[in-house]
Design an enzyme around this catalytic site. Sequence first.
Site, PDB file in Angstrom:
ATOM      1  N   GLN A  55       0.847  -1.203   0.000  1.00 11.13           N
ATOM      2  CA  GLN A  55       0.000   0.000   0.000  1.00 11.13           C
ATOM      3  C   GLN A  55       0.875   1.244   0.000  1.00 11.13           C
ATOM      4  O   GLN A  55       0.376   2.355  -0.082  1.00 11.13           O
ATOM      5  CB  GLN A  55      -0.873   0.007   1.256  1.00 11.13           C
ATOM      6  N   ASN A  56       2.190   1.046   0.102  1.00  6.21           N
ATOM      7  CA  ASN A  56       3.105   2.184   0.204  1.00  6.21           C
ATOM      8  C   ASN A  56       3.435   2.734  -1.182  1.00  6.21           C
ATOM      9  O   ASN A  56       3.423   2.007  -2.173  1.00  6.21           O
ATOM     10  CB  ASN A  56       4.386   1.768   0.926  1.00  6.21           C
ATOM     11  N   HIS A  72      -1.534   1.346  -4.202  1.00  9.36           N
ATOM     12  CA  HIS A  72      -1.918   2.766  -4.121  1.00  9.36           C
ATOM     13  C   HIS A  72      -1.028   3.661  -4.978  1.00  9.36           C
ATOM     14  O   HIS A  72      -0.924   4.853  -4.720  1.00  9.36           O
ATOM     15  CB  HIS A  72      -1.888   3.238  -2.654  1.00  9.36           C
ATOM     16  N   CYS A  93       1.946  20.449 -16.036  1.00  9.57           N
ATOM     17  CA  CYS A  93       1.973  19.534 -17.179  1.00  9.57           C
ATOM     18  C   CYS A  93       2.668  20.219 -18.370  1.00  9.57           C
ATOM     19  O   CYS A  93       2.278  21.322 -18.754  1.00  9.57           O
ATOM     20  CB  CYS A  93       0.544  19.147 -17.545  1.00  9.57           C
ATOM     21  N   CYS A 136      -0.275  20.603 -21.216  1.00  7.49           N
ATOM     22  CA  CYS A 136      -1.440  21.485 -21.161  1.00  7.49           C
ATOM     23  C   CYS A 136      -1.318  22.571 -20.077  1.00  7.49           C
ATOM     24  O   CYS A 136      -2.191  23.429 -19.974  1.00  7.49           O
ATOM     25  CB  CYS A 136      -2.717  20.668 -20.948  1.00  7.49           C
ATOM     26  N   GLY A 155       3.043  -4.659   8.954  1.00  8.78           N
ATOM     27  CA  GLY A 155       3.002  -3.215   9.215  1.00  8.78           C
ATOM     28  C   GLY A 155       1.829  -2.496   8.575  1.00  8.78           C
ATOM     29  O   GLY A 155       1.985  -1.410   8.041  1.00  8.78           O
ATOM     30  N   THR A 156       0.657  -3.110   8.663  1.00  8.85           N
ATOM     31  CA  THR A 156      -0.544  -2.410   8.190  1.00  8.85           C
ATOM     32  C   THR A 156      -1.647  -2.521   9.238  1.00  8.85           C
ATOM     33  O   THR A 156      -1.796  -3.570   9.880  1.00  8.85           O
ATOM     34  CB  THR A 156      -1.040  -2.948   6.822  1.00  8.85           C
ATOM     35  N   SER A 157      -2.414  -1.433   9.391  1.00 12.37           N
ATOM     36  CA  SER A 157      -3.534  -1.480  10.334  1.00 12.37           C
ATOM     37  C   SER A 157      -4.689  -2.293   9.735  1.00 12.37           C
ATOM     38  O   SER A 157      -5.646  -2.612  10.432  1.00 12.37           O
ATOM     39  CB  SER A 157      -4.005  -0.067  10.671  1.00 12.37           C
ATOM     40  N   GLU A 165       1.643  -3.703  17.149  1.00 15.72           N
ATOM     41  CA  GLU A 165       0.455  -3.805  18.008  1.00 15.72           C
ATOM     42  C   GLU A 165      -0.640  -4.609  17.312  1.00 15.72           C
ATOM     43  O   GLU A 165      -0.577  -4.825  16.101  1.00 15.72           O
ATOM     44  CB  GLU A 165      -0.066  -2.409  18.369  1.00 15.72           C
TER      45      GLU A 165
HETATM   46  N1  APR Z   1       7.028  -2.548  12.807  1.00  8.56           N
HETATM   47  C1  APR Z   1       5.821  -3.148  12.624  1.00  8.56           C
HETATM   48  N2  APR Z   1       4.658  -2.487  12.561  1.00  8.56           N
HETATM   49  C2  APR Z   1       4.692  -1.161  12.710  1.00  8.56           C
HETATM   50  C3  APR Z   1       5.900  -0.452  12.923  1.00  8.56           C
HETATM   51  C4  APR Z   1       7.114  -1.201  12.965  1.00  8.56           C
HETATM   52  N3  APR Z   1       8.299  -0.640  13.155  1.00  8.56           N
HETATM   53  N4  APR Z   1       5.586   0.862  13.038  1.00  8.56           N
HETATM   54  C5  APR Z   1       4.255   0.971  12.909  1.00  8.56           C
HETATM   55  N5  APR Z   1       3.703  -0.243  12.708  1.00  8.56           N
HETATM   56  C6  APR Z   1       2.294  -0.583  12.459  1.00  8.56           C
HETATM   57  C7  APR Z   1       1.285   0.216  13.262  1.00  8.56           C
HETATM   58  O1  APR Z   1       1.044  -0.423  14.503  1.00  8.56           O
HETATM   59  C8  APR Z   1       0.051   0.163  12.348  1.00  8.56           C
HETATM   60  O2  APR Z   1      -0.753  -0.975  12.620  1.00  8.56           O
HETATM   61  O3  APR Z   1       2.025  -0.281  11.104  1.00  8.56           O
HETATM   62  C9  APR Z   1       0.640  -0.006  10.953  1.00  8.56           C
HETATM   63  C10 APR Z   1       0.490   1.211  10.085  1.00  8.56           C
HETATM   64  O4  APR Z   1      -0.881   1.430   9.859  1.00  8.56           O
HETATM   65  P1  APR Z   1      -1.410   2.712   9.064  1.00  8.56           P
HETATM   66  O5  APR Z   1      -0.724   3.931   9.577  1.00  8.56           O
HETATM   67  O6  APR Z   1      -2.896   2.690   9.108  1.00  8.56           O
HETATM   68  O7  APR Z   1      -0.866   2.455   7.571  1.00  8.56           O
HETATM   69  P2  APR Z   1      -1.485   1.511   6.441  1.00  8.56           P
HETATM   70  O8  APR Z   1      -2.139   0.323   7.014  1.00  8.56           O
HETATM   71  O9  APR Z   1      -0.410   1.311   5.435  1.00  8.56           O
HETATM   72  O10 APR Z   1      -2.588   2.470   5.830  1.00  8.56           O
HETATM   73  C11 APR Z   1      -3.272   2.081   4.681  1.00  8.56           C
HETATM   74  O11 APR Z   1      -4.236   4.246   4.487  1.00  8.56           O
HETATM   75  O12 APR Z   1      -4.489   6.547   4.276  1.00  8.56           O
HETATM   76  C12 APR Z   1      -3.985   5.455   3.797  1.00  8.56           C
HETATM   77  O13 APR Z   1      -3.368   5.350   1.574  1.00  8.56           O
HETATM   78  C13 APR Z   1      -2.858   5.319   2.885  1.00  8.56           C
HETATM   79  O14 APR Z   1      -1.804   3.298   2.075  1.00  8.56           O
HETATM   80  C14 APR Z   1      -2.325   3.943   3.229  1.00  8.56           C
HETATM   81  C15 APR Z   1      -3.548   3.248   3.780  1.00  8.56           C
END
Ligand code: APR
Length: 248
Positions: A103-104, A121, A150, A153, A190-192, A218
């Site tokens: 998603q990065n 994304h 651009c 244009c 590392g994604t929520s 977490e």
């Molecule tokens: N190691 C492991 N996990 C980590 C670390 C780390 N060092 N640091 C942070 N995290 C975890 C956090 O606990 C959280 O659960 O990474 C997660 C990041 O979550 P978000 O900030 O919600 O990011 P993401 O899930 O990528 O968001 C998805 O939302 O707004 C958007 O488009 C944007 O692509 C993004 C999408």
Amino acid sequence: MDLENALKTAADIIKKSNYLIALTGAGISVESGIPDFRSAGGLWEKYDPAVYAHIDSFRRNPEMIWEMLFDMIDLTKNARPNPAHIALAELEKKGILKAVITQNIDNLHQEAGSLNVIEFHGNAHRLECLECHYEEPVESPDFGRKPPRCPQCGKIMKPQVVFFGEMIPPDALLESQMLANSADAILVVGTSAVVYPASSIPYIAKQNRAKVIEMNVERTAITGSITDVFIQGKVGHTLPRLLELVCS
Ligand code: APR
């Protein structure tokens, strides 16, 4: 389960798997110095995402959105891949990991050497014109804090990243769904796991009986539901250790 046991269980799953994929989020780049979105101190504390990350706002007032984008660029421009990105690239080189769905938009998986990266994304290193659809790559997206125009244009261009209200690039969506359907194990790193449709990828994999290995500092929305093994800790430490165990 303590950390070392969780890592060993995950390594066993990976050793037995034939088709491992990964879904990554902002957390994997935190140790490269890029703050994530939803943790305290993240970018969305300063800028309301409902306003600043919505495509309608960009269409109405691109100069205002570029202010936020320049802050984002300042945070990311010196970032380099960290040991977590490198461990995933290493797993791919060894033929174990088939693809990274990310998603990065920071290009760090590619810089670490990952080859099969699906950018869910988009990527901040490309620009597009919403008016005439001209596109171009950018070496360093800095532009001296002046919104880029651009060359065809003259309208203000937009980074080729997905804003709220925009479609996921259809190829990336389709390929991710196909990968999730083929996977027998998925690393969710590392994604929520709350932003749809990326958040559906682990569920699709799980429906096909894939084992879900989650790595995060977490617990998240999926930890108590579809996660089979939860590895709690910073991925800059836990992913290289997992690689070591998989290769031992
Ligand atoms: N190691 C492991 N996990 C980590 C670390 C780390 N060092 N640091 C942070 N995290 C975890 C956090 O606990 C959280 O659960 O990474 C997660 C990041 O979550 P978000 O900030 O919600 O990011 P993401 O899930 O990528 O968001 C998805 O939302 O707004 C958007 O488009 C944007 O692509 C993004 C999408």
